[in-house]
Design an enzyme around this catalytic site. Structure first.
Site, PDB file in Angstrom:
ATOM      1  N   SER A  25      50.975  42.259  39.215  1.00 35.51           N
ATOM      2  CA  SER A  25      50.653  43.382  40.081  1.00 35.51           C
ATOM      3  C   SER A  25      51.738  44.445  40.133  1.00 35.51           C
ATOM      4  O   SER A  25      52.764  44.359  39.480  1.00 35.51           O
ATOM      5  CB  SER A  25      50.348  42.910  41.499  1.00 35.51           C
ATOM      6  OG  SER A  25      51.539  42.456  42.129  1.00 35.51           O
ATOM      7  N   TYR A  58      46.966  45.689  39.055  1.00 33.50           N
ATOM      8  CA  TYR A  58      46.316  45.945  40.339  1.00 33.50           C
ATOM      9  C   TYR A  58      47.391  46.220  41.379  1.00 33.50           C
ATOM     10  O   TYR A  58      48.545  45.817  41.234  1.00 33.50           O
ATOM     11  CB  TYR A  58      45.418  44.779  40.765  1.00 33.50           C
ATOM     12  CG  TYR A  58      46.138  43.454  40.909  1.00 33.50           C
ATOM     13  CD1 TYR A  58      46.607  43.028  42.151  1.00 33.50           C
ATOM     14  CD2 TYR A  58      46.359  42.626  39.811  1.00 33.50           C
ATOM     15  CE1 TYR A  58      47.274  41.814  42.283  1.00 33.50           C
ATOM     16  CE2 TYR A  58      47.012  41.419  39.933  1.00 33.50           C
ATOM     17  CZ  TYR A  58      47.474  41.019  41.172  1.00 33.50           C
ATOM     18  OH  TYR A  58      48.137  39.830  41.304  1.00 33.50           O
ATOM     19  N   GLY A  73      55.502  40.829  37.121  1.00 38.78           N
ATOM     20  CA  GLY A  73      54.883  39.995  36.096  1.00 38.78           C
ATOM     21  C   GLY A  73      55.099  40.573  34.711  1.00 38.78           C
ATOM     22  O   GLY A  73      56.107  41.231  34.443  1.00 38.78           O
TER      23      GLY A  73
END
EC number: 4.1.1.11
Length: 126
Positions: A25, A58, A73
């Site tokens: 994210s 996202y 990430g």
């Protein structure tokens, strides 16, 4: 016909954190999300002005007022602290509505200071 249109844009925000080991994210100051009309967990596209990388992830909310933009990430490989980003969300709407649709564009300067809010992108001139 349905068209995919720009819905919200954070223009020229700076990366404040990058965490390769976070589960994914992009954490974004809740005030910034609200200004652009982007919801938590909404799909976003990120364009890195400094290195040309373009990637999708996202949005998750960071503390309001924190000015945090944290790329997490695997996407952390695409942006470093201090990089300038353009973050966009899109909406699919019927052709008739698309013709009168206006996005929410938030312009930034300096250390993630909101400069102004607009309902369009300026026309490019020669």
């Amino acid at each position: 016909m349905v068209r995919t249109m720009l819905q919200g844009k954070l223009h020229r925000v700076k990366v404040t954190q990058s965490d390769l080991n976070y589960e994914g994210s992009c954490a974004i100051d809740q005030d910034f999300l609200n200004a652009a009309g982007i919801l938590q967990y909404e799909a976003i596209d990120i364009y890195n002005v400094d290195n040309g990388q373009r990637f999708s992830t996202y949005a998750i909310a960071a503390e309001p007022g924190s000015k945090i933009i944290s790329v997490n990430g695997a996407a952390a490989r695409c942006a470093c602290v201090g990089d300038t980003l353009i973050i966009c969300s899109y909406v699919q709407i019927p052709d008739e509505q698309a013709r009168t649709h206006h996005p929410r564009v938030v312009y930034f300067e300096g250390a993630n200071q909101m400069k102004r809010l607009a309902k369009s992108v300026p026309v490019q001139v020669a």
